[in-house]
Design a protein around this motif. Structure first.
Motif: not given
Length: 665
Positions: A184-198, A237-242
């Motif tokens: 889960l730690e890795l996935a949250i890091s990846a999700a934060q990255c995706l939310h930012t770069v998208t 959810a934020g990434t999908l909105w982006n």
């Protein structure tokens, strides 16, 4: 928009989150209190011993969490010297070097991020991320995502995003995201990255495949109840909105509903109740751990030592600057990990981060493409393409098209009771939660996060008020209750700039809506004056702008009522003071605009204008205002602001002419 991570893998000999206190004190003693640890630690990065290189990286990772130490590292080219270690022959050195860069970027803010771009740290970071996603590289991939998130959120974001786009790293980050069932730690890091770069990255939209959207969908539809999973779903959810521009019409309605439902579920959690429960659970766990040792005091000793260490660090004069606690510049500190062994604290941090992120996503949903009245800036919109996984494609809708975006989003937000939930969060935080956090040094950092959530909720309310109609927000009674609530917040809550900016923006939007619907105002003249005085002491221009706008809205409404002349005199005098004395032309202009509205018409306004000698005062202001525009305008203000100021200058001349005729009759 940071995050908290659930740790599953134990670190090797030297911990990436820092150097033990005893070792840190040894470093200080060796340095003799002079230059600090930077010089010696950076020298150790060149050691032929992998253990010493690892030790130096781990020590740097710890030390830079005290922001006053960062300049010493930057002056000695810490970024350039750490970069090559990302590809060190030792895996442990790679891990701790990545952690050091992660903490530098998180604690050092934009300056460090710009230094990273300047020294091309993206190249070794990219090479590191491309390694096989084996167990040994999980730690590095999480650090990469955190570091890249900081870079993408900095002023050098365009360069960082360009590297990300051209290097084809999206698929690798998606692989990290898909590891959420086991890491889960890795996935949250990846999700934060995706939310930012998208966000605001149209070039990346071309790389969005059905597999990417399916991975995000899988996260969004997961049902694990932990707060860490709630954070993960919120970021997805934020990434999908982006990425809404990449969705075809056939799946937009269902996607929007799922995204808003995710945010709604996150906001349903009452942090004021959960945080005390988590704090109590931590105390019980620690007591049980001590008992389970069967007489061995080691656990209790470790816990007490940890608390003592944290208290020492908080009280350490080296952590203070001009008598105040040294704080991290920028807003990247949430990217720092919570100490291991503190599961309850990680859960609390994850919840607060998820709720803050939810509010920020909702604000983006409510933003229109029209120029802001407050900031006089232009917005931009994104384009779309045509990719979507089948499981999200239910029904046909053009909800993301420019003509119906607002209506569709408003409907989804209302269906999930978002306005009511946002208003509820503006009352947060609860005293019980604050008191319990205050009692523990390790939990004390949550207090700032709780106050920040209140500010984000107020900003979210402002956005909702600016884009939704009165009935959608509950009608006249609900609006009056909200106005009374906001006025209570203004006069009873602590007055920091972020809070004042958020609450006064929300109040301006609310009072504007109330005035447009002819609903009676609920603020007394004394409250209005107190609000104006508090705003005038604030350094934030938008706070002062919104405060005088509130005076204008209230005054123009009162001008229609009998017996309001005395209050109009008070409002007029306050606005004249701001129009003539404030150092900022935008605030001067807003005050003049408010005067035009308040004294435009009516017997009460005419009587008040004569009493405060409005005509003479405006003639005096006119010459000064014109001179300030000529002298300061083009050097300090944007073309959009100058255009508005020129219009106000013209309207001032016309209004003086109008008063000249009216008051002489």
């Amino acid at each position: 928009m940071g995050k908290s991570k659930t740790t599953k893998f134990k670190r090797p000999q030297f911990h990436a989150v820092g150097l033990p206190v005893s070792a840190e004190k040894e470093e200080e003693e060796e340095d003799g209190g002079g230059e600090g640890p930077a010089a010696e630690l950076l020298d150790k990065l060149q050691s032929p011993s992998a253990d010493k290189r690892e030790f130096a990286c781990a020590s740097i990772s710890r030390v830079v969490q005290q922001s006053q130490t960062i300049p010493g590292f930057l002056q000695r080219d810490a970024v350039r010297r750490l970069g090559p270690l990302l590809l060190d022959s030792s895996l442990n050195v790679r891990e701790t070097a990545t952690g050091a860069l992660r903490n530098l970027s998180a604690c050092g803010g934009h300056e460090v991020c710009e230094d990273m771009v300047k020294h091309d740290v993206m190249t070794p970071l990219t090479a590191l991320l491309r390694e096989d996603l084996g167990v040994n590289s999980f730690w590095n991939h999480g650090h990469f995502c955190n570091t890249f998130t900081s870079l993408s959120a900095s002023e050098s974001s365009s360069q960082a995003l360009s590297v990300f786009n051209k290097s084809g790293l999206l698929d690798v980050v998606i692989q990290c995201l898909e590891r959420y069932p086991s890491n889960l730690e890795l996935a949250i890091s990846a999700a934060q990255c995706l939310h930012t770069v998208t966000e605001d990255n149209p070039e990346l939209l071309c790389s969005i495949s059905p597999a990417v959207l399916s991975a995000l969908e899988g996260v969004l539809l997961s049902s694990e109840p932990s707060m860490a999973h709630t954070l993960l779903r919120t970021l997805a959810a934020g990434t999908l909105w982006n990425l809404k521009g990449s969705l075809p019409a056939a799946c937009q309605a269902q996607t929007l509903s799922t995204v808003v439902a995710t945010l709604s579920q996150c906001l349903d959690v009452d942090a004021g109740v959960l945080i005390p429960e988590l704090r109590q659970a931590e105390e019980v766990r620690l007591r049980n751990s001590a008992v389970a040792t069967d007489g061995d005091d080691q656990v209790t000793g470790d816990v007490e030592a940890l608390e003592e260490m944290e208290e020492e660090e908080e009280d350490d004069p080296r952590r203070k600057r001009n008598g105040k606690s040294a704080r991290v510049d920028g807003d990247f500190s949430d990217l720092l990990p919570v100490s291991r062994g503190k599961e309850e604290l990680r859960e609390a941090t994850a919840l607060l981060t998820a709720q803050q992120t939810s509010f920020e996503i909702i604000v983006n949903m409510c933003c229109s493409d029209d120029p802001s009245d407050d900031e006089w800036e232009e917005e931009s919109s994104s384009d779309e393409s045509d990719l979507c996984p089948d499981s999200l494609c239910e029904g046909v809708s053009n909800l993301m098209s420019p003509l119906c975006l607002s209506a569709e989003v408003q409907g989804a937000l209302i269906n999930h009771s978002i306005p009511e939930k946002v208003l509820r969060k503006t009352s947060f935080p609860r005293k019980e939660a604050l008191d319990m956090c205050q009692q523990s040094s390790s939990w004390r950092g949550l207090i700032k996060k709780m106050h920040r959530i209140q500010s984000r909720a107020l900003t979210c309310l402002h956005s909702a008020l600016s884009t939704m109609d009165a009935e959608a927000l509950g009608g006249p009674a609900a609006l009056q209750a909200a106005a009374q609530h906001l006025s209570t917040l203004v006069f009873e809550m602590p007055k920091d700039d972020e809070f004042l900016e958020a609450v006064i923006s929300a109040m301006r939007s609310l009072l504007q809506m109330i005035a447009s619907k002819n609903i009676p105002q609920c603020m007394s003249p004394q409250q209005l004056m107190s609000l104006c005085e508090a705003a005038n002491r604030c350094n934030v221009v938008s706070v002062r702008v919104n405060a005088v706008a509130i005076l204008g809205i209230t005054g123009s409404t009162l001008a229609k009522e009998k017996g309001s002349a005395a209050t109009l005199q008070m409002i007029g005098s306050a606005l004249l003071q701001v129009a003539s004395k404030d150092a900022n032309l935008v605030v001067n202009g807003e005050a003049l605009d408010a005067l035009f509205d308040v004294f435009a018409d009516g017997d009460e306004a005419e009587a008040a204008a004569k009493h405060i000698n409005l005509l003479h005062s405006l003639k005096t202001i006119q010459s000064v205002f014109k001179a300030k525009i000529r002298k300061e305008g083009r050097g300090k203000y944007s073309p959009q602001q100058l255009c508005v100021l020129d219009n106000i200058k013209v309207n001032l001349r016309r209004f003086i002419g109008y008063l000249d005729k009216t008051l002489k009759n």
